[in-house]
Motif scaffolding. Sequence first.
Motif, short mmCIF file in Angstrom:
data_model
loop_
_atom_site.label_atom_id
_atom_site.label_comp_id
_atom_site.label_asym_id
_atom_site.label_seq_id
_atom_site.Cartn_x
_atom_site.Cartn_y
_atom_site.Cartn_z
N ARG A 77 0.59 -23.94 12.54
CA ARG A 77 1.66 -23.88 11.59
C ARG A 77 1.55 -22.91 10.55
O ARG A 77 2.65 -22.62 10.03
CB ARG A 77 2.13 -25.46 11.15
CG ARG A 77 2.47 -26.12 12.38
CD ARG A 77 2.53 -27.77 11.93
NE ARG A 77 3.15 -28.05 10.48
CZ ARG A 77 3.42 -29.12 10.03
NH1 ARG A 77 2.94 -30.25 10.64
NH2 ARG A 77 3.93 -29.32 9.05
N THR A 78 0.37 -22.50 10.46
CA THR A 78 0.15 -21.32 9.43
C THR A 78 -0.81 -20.34 10.00
O THR A 78 -1.68 -20.46 10.59
CB THR A 78 -0.59 -22.11 8.22
OG1 THR A 78 0.32 -23.09 7.90
CG2 THR A 78 -0.73 -21.10 7.20
N ILE A 79 -0.55 -19.04 9.45
CA ILE A 79 -1.20 -17.93 9.71
C ILE A 79 -2.14 -17.61 8.22
O ILE A 79 -1.27 -17.30 7.59
CB ILE A 79 -0.66 -16.81 10.28
CG1 ILE A 79 -0.25 -17.08 11.77
CG2 ILE A 79 -1.87 -15.52 10.28
CD1 ILE A 79 0.67 -15.97 12.36
N VAL A 80 -3.42 -17.53 8.44
CA VAL A 80 -4.13 -16.98 7.22
C VAL A 80 -4.54 -15.64 7.38
O VAL A 80 -4.98 -15.20 8.48
CB VAL A 80 -5.14 -17.77 6.76
CG1 VAL A 80 -6.00 -17.27 5.60
CG2 VAL A 80 -4.86 -19.25 6.69
N PHE A 81 -4.20 -14.63 6.35
CA PHE A 81 -4.57 -13.53 6.68
C PHE A 81 -5.32 -12.64 5.43
O PHE A 81 -5.24 -13.14 4.37
CB PHE A 81 -3.49 -12.60 7.33
CG PHE A 81 -2.28 -12.48 6.33
CD1 PHE A 81 -1.83 -11.37 5.70
CD2 PHE A 81 -1.42 -13.56 6.45
CE1 PHE A 81 -0.93 -11.51 4.76
CE2 PHE A 81 -0.18 -13.62 5.59
CZ PHE A 81 0.08 -12.46 4.84
N THR A 82 -5.79 -11.33 5.47
CA THR A 82 -6.26 -10.76 4.23
C THR A 82 -5.06 -9.66 4.26
O THR A 82 -4.65 -9.01 4.99
CB THR A 82 -7.69 -10.28 4.67
OG1 THR A 82 -7.57 -9.23 5.69
CG2 THR A 82 -8.78 -11.08 4.92
N THR A 83 -5.09 -9.31 2.83
CA THR A 83 -4.23 -8.42 2.15
C THR A 83 -5.07 -7.47 1.27
O THR A 83 -5.78 -7.96 0.44
CB THR A 83 -3.21 -8.73 1.42
OG1 THR A 83 -2.17 -9.53 2.23
CG2 THR A 83 -2.19 -7.74 0.91
N THR A 84 -5.14 -6.23 1.59
CA THR A 84 -5.90 -5.49 0.60
C THR A 84 -4.74 -4.47 0.04
O THR A 84 -4.02 -3.58 0.45
CB THR A 84 -6.81 -4.46 1.40
OG1 THR A 84 -7.81 -5.28 2.27
CG2 THR A 84 -7.82 -3.46 0.66
#
Length: 104
Positions: A77-84
């Motif tokens: 139900r959730t996507i975790v991701f990185t942001t630079t």
Amino acid sequence: MVTLTHPSGWRFAPLTPDLDVTSLAVALDGRFVAFATDSNLSGRHELVSVPLAGGPMRTLTHNDLDDRDPRFSADGRTIVFTTTFPIERTRCTLTAARSLPPSE
């Protein structure tokens, strides 16, 4: 390009147009695939999800940042991701973790 392979043979069905795709992740329930793409060749990636059963691509992020490395939560139900993103007036960048749903 992301393709779906039929388990009984070597048949491929394109899920996306011809995009430069990186950081591919598949939901544990098998419903979605998420990936990062730099479709406008800006050097910054956006996150996209596609139903594995077929259907339209959905761009999950729309910003001037570099979003990568999607990972689905255990329940899908959730996507975790990185942001630079750059730190103004320096040559440094900061990478932070963010999250969002794979579809609406």
